[in-house]
Motif scaffolding. Structure first.
Motif, mmCIF file in Angstrom:
data_model
loop_
_atom_site.group_PDB
_atom_site.id
_atom_site.type_symbol
_atom_site.label_atom_id
_atom_site.label_comp_id
_atom_site.label_asym_id
_atom_site.label_seq_id
_atom_site.Cartn_x
_atom_site.Cartn_y
_atom_site.Cartn_z
ATOM 1 N N LEU A 129 -4.072 -10.578 1.487
ATOM 2 C CA LEU A 129 -4.184 -9.264 2.147
ATOM 3 C C LEU A 129 -5.432 -9.183 3.008
ATOM 4 C CD1 LEU A 129 -3.182 -6.456 -0.363
ATOM 5 C CD2 LEU A 129 -1.981 -7.206 1.674
ATOM 6 N N GLY A 131 -6.803 -11.815 4.408
ATOM 7 C CA GLY A 131 -6.827 -12.966 5.305
ATOM 8 C C GLY A 131 -7.564 -14.165 4.747
ATOM 9 N N LEU A 180 -7.334 -5.605 11.243
ATOM 10 C CA LEU A 180 -6.472 -5.797 10.072
ATOM 11 C C LEU A 180 -6.984 -4.975 8.896
ATOM 12 C CD1 LEU A 180 -5.787 -9.626 10.294
ATOM 13 C CD2 LEU A 180 -4.095 -7.797 10.435
ATOM 14 N N GLU A 183 -5.887 -1.469 9.216
ATOM 15 C CA GLU A 183 -4.472 -1.435 8.852
ATOM 16 C C GLU A 183 -4.326 -1.397 7.327
ATOM 17 O OE1 GLU A 183 -1.075 -0.831 10.487
ATOM 18 O OE2 GLU A 183 -2.827 -1.345 11.700
ATOM 19 N N LEU A 184 -5.122 -2.237 6.680
ATOM 20 C CA LEU A 184 -5.087 -2.335 5.215
ATOM 21 C C LEU A 184 -5.492 -1.016 4.575
ATOM 22 C CD1 LEU A 184 -4.755 -4.086 2.726
ATOM 23 C CD2 LEU A 184 -7.096 -4.846 3.002
ATOM 24 N N GLU A 187 -2.744 1.380 4.810
ATOM 25 C CA GLU A 187 -1.663 1.044 3.877
ATOM 26 C C GLU A 187 -2.023 1.399 2.447
ATOM 27 O OE1 GLU A 187 1.424 0.572 4.288
ATOM 28 O OE2 GLU A 187 0.822 0.779 6.386
ATOM 29 N N SER A 191 0.845 3.623 1.259
ATOM 30 C CA SER A 191 1.800 2.999 0.348
ATOM 31 C C SER A 191 1.413 3.188 -1.099
ATOM 32 C CB SER A 191 1.905 1.499 0.629
ATOM 33 O OG SER A 191 2.229 1.296 1.970
ATOM 34 N N LEU A 192 0.118 3.109 -1.379
ATOM 35 C CA LEU A 192 -0.294 3.168 -2.777
ATOM 36 C C LEU A 192 -0.906 4.515 -3.145
ATOM 37 C CD1 LEU A 192 -1.804 -0.417 -3.017
ATOM 38 C CD2 LEU A 192 0.433 0.342 -3.761
#
Ligand SMILES: Nc1ncnc2c1ncn2[C@@H]1O[C@H](COP(=O)(O)OP(=O)(O)O)[C@@H](O)[C@H]1O
Ligand SMILES: [Mg+2]
Lengths: 249, 377
Positions: A129, A131, A180, A183-184, A187, A191-192
């Motif tokens: 996640l 990288g 990134l 983005e994480l 998310e 999402s969580l």
């Protein structure tokens, strides 16, 4: 889910012995929100984070986590609460005698009942996640500063905490990694359902991820602006806030 | 707690391949089913495509994600196309992030056991390298010393004074304690033997000679190795970790001159003084035992020492102390500069500084003793 806010800070005053760093801080962080703490360097952002994660006791005032007053409960209960935090420290703070894999495995082994195979799978997933797929067996001293930061992030996320604290997560990252990371963070929230509290200077990142923010000032030693950064940019009349958000001098 | 059923999966054939239905809570706390059999089944069937049905999926966390990552990876390896768009968007995005930065080639390490012979060989090579590094370091020190003689060494005198203070006066208490005790032990062991011959008065010779020639310098050196040598290694090691040494180098300042020299000089100057002090304290320790156990008065005891322990023995001890000082400082600074980049290597540097110092001290002591024998002093 309860109706109380995730973090509630009331009249917080922070000091190192007698030197007051910030005073009368009042703000709340809601569940599932990305909250950014802004301010020039040295104004006390890291110090504020240390208060929020239970490392430093307030000089006065209270920190409520899910309605529980962090410093008015017994040590055991406080440990219970803070063990559910995910924290990324400014320097990464990886344990240098352990590999990246072992760094992430430690919280998993301490606080979850996964078997070793599952632990390995979680490690490689979390590293991918950020990288760093395939870097399980490296020691922190064998990777670069930016990679250390990302590995620290993977460790902070190990237990899928419902609140994450990041101290300057994008400092030292290349633009792509930084993108990134944004983005994480989104998310993690979407999402969580995680709450994310970030100390950041990265304007692009702030405008991308932040739902809400506060702005600390080193001279007035308190919050001089609060609200979603995009709105602050439009509405704030305070020259210090404007300078910060528009990168002018 | 959630009221959803626990994690379940079901596999069905669909027009173009297989359809994997996920239902219930896929979370670590509520337990994740063993998916090895499922994975094997999918690979054996080898469908053209794999699609997902997540209508019944309730809560999920990294438990589901690790499974999906594993699944998608094996499908990719076996040319089974996965229809990720049939997954919920949150999961899709997390999967995208997980696959965004592909594993860098060659980053993974093969962890192989080493045969015993290879291990022995590696250790030997390591030892050899260690000693040649030490020699190179001594060489650099020598050139630093030449620079110093020409008055061109770059270091701050305030550092030197600080190091002298830290190595000298601050060590007096522990030196007092250890030396008095060593003097007492020497006297005590000797007293038992000498009493058998009625030669109690020679206890003064024994303690005086023992402290002056050997024990004074030796004990001071061992204490300083543990106290100051280890501190030097830890200080320079931490500076190495923080890239402070690199910062010095890039400014064209030699860490040998700037950091090692003040420390070396400090120990070289203070050790002989500490040794004199230790000799004296040890002799006092002997006097205490003589007075209490053997009824030898202080006056007799000191007169005996004055008469039978010539000053040259003190001279040899003091010379040794100076040499030991150089060795302790060299070993400490050498291990510090050799330190790796992590906190644990600082600990290792401190440990090996003490070990190296003690080995060097004992070896040097033996060499000096033999030399003294040869030239007859
Ligand atoms: N351990 C400490 N003891 C005393 N003062 C400190 C300590 N740590 C930080 N400070 C002071 O607190 C202020 C805020 O520091 P910090 O929270 O690290 O700032 P930043 O906003 O850059 O993260 C700084 O002025 C610093 O000098
Ligand atoms: Mg900071």
């Amino acid at each position: 889910m309860t109706m109380t806010s995730h973090l509630d800070i009331r009249n917080l005053t922070m000091a190192y012995s007698d030197v007051i760093i910030q005073k009368n801080l009042n703000f709340t962080v809601s569940h599932g929100e990305v909250f950014v703490i802004m301010g020039g360097s040295g104004c006390g952002k890291s110090t504020l984070l240390r208060h929020l994660v239970g490392l430093m006791e307030p000089s006065s005032g209270d920190v409520f986590v899910d309605g529980v007053n962090l410093w008015r409960v017994p040590l055991e209960e406080r440990n219970q609460i803070v063990s559910r935090n995910g924290v990324l420290y400014q320097g990464g703070a990886l344990w240098s005698s352990m590999t990246l894999g072992e760094n992430i495995a430690l919280p998993l082994n301490e606080y979850s009942n996964l078997n070793q195979k599952q632990v390995q799978e979680v490690i490689s997933y979390k590293l991918s996640l950020v990288g760093l797929a395939g870097f399980e067996d490296y020691y922190p001293s064998e990777i670069s500063g930016g990679m250390r930061k990302r590995a620290g992030l993977a460790r902070a996320m190990a237990l899928d905490p419902d609140i994450l604290f990041f101290d300057e997560p994008s400092a030292g990252l290349d633009p792509v990694s930084s993108r990134l990371l944004d983005e994480l963070i989104l998310e993690l929230r979407d999402s969580l359902g995680a709450t994310v509290v970030i100390v950041s200077h990265e304007l692009a990142s702030i405008f991308t991820v932040a739902d809400n923010s506060i702005f600390l000032d080193p001279d007035e030693k308190t919050i001089i602006a609060a609200g979603p950064p995009k709105e602050l940019l439009k509405t704030s009349v305070d020259p210090r806030v404007k300078q910060f958000l528009t990168r002018t001098i | 707690m959630s009221t959803h059923p626990s994690a379940q999966y079901q596999i069905r054939t669909s027009p173009h391949g297989l359809n994997l239905q996920l239902s219930g809570d896929w979370q670590f706390q509520s337990g994740i089913p063993n998916t090895d059999a499922l994975l094997q089944q999918i690979l054996n069937t080898h469908p053209e495509t794999l699609s997902f049905d997540c209508q019944q999926l309730a809560n999920w966390d990294s438990g589901l994600m690790t499974f999906l990552v594993k699944l998608v990876n094996s499908c990719n390896e076996n040319n089974i196309s996965t229809q990720l768009e049939t997954l919920p968007t949150g999961i899709q995005k997390l999967l995208q992030l997980a696959f965004a930065v592909p594993e860098r080639k060659g980053s993974r390490r093969a962890v192989l056991g080493q045969p015993v012979l290879a291990k022995i060989g590696n250790v030997t090579i390591e030892m050899h390298r260690n000693w040649s590094d030490l020699l190179a370091f001594v060489g650099e020190l020598f050139f630093g010393f030449l620079n110093f003689l020409r008055g061109r060494a770059r270091f701050r005198y305030s550092d030197l004074f600080f190091q002298i203070e830290a190595a000298g006066p601050s060590a007096l208490l522990i030196i007092t304690l250890i030396s008095v005790l060593i003097g007492m032990i020497l006297a005590f062991v000797g007293a038992v033997q000498l009493r058998m011959f009625g030669a109690e008065i020679f206890i003064a010779n024994l303690v005086g000679l023992g402290m002056a020639r050997e024990m004074g310098a030796m004990m001071t050196a061992i204490i300083m190795a543990g106290r100051t040598g280890a501190a030097y290694a830890a200080q320079l090691g931490t500076m190495q970790v923080n890239e402070e040494i690199d910062a010095l180098k890039t400014m064209g300042i030699s860490p040998i001159e700037f950091l090692v020299f003040p420390r070396l000089l400090a120990l070289c100057l203070t050790m002989p003084l500490l040794c004199i002090y230790a000799d004296f304290m040890g002799i006092i320790g002997g006097a205490i035992v003589s007075a209490t156990m053997l009824d030898i008065s202080f006056f007799q005891y000191f007169q005996q020492i004055q008469g039978f322990v010539p000053l040259k023995h003190f001279g040899i001890g003091i010379f040794k102390a100076g040499v030991f000082g150089v060795l302790v400082a060299t070993a400490g600074c050498f291990r510090g500069l050799q330190c790796g980049r992590s906190a644990s290597s600082v600990g290792f540097a401190a440990t090996s500084a003490v070990v190296t110092s003690i080995v060097l001290i004992i070896v040097a002591d033996a060499v000096i003793t033999v030399l003294c024998q040869l030239i007859g002093i």
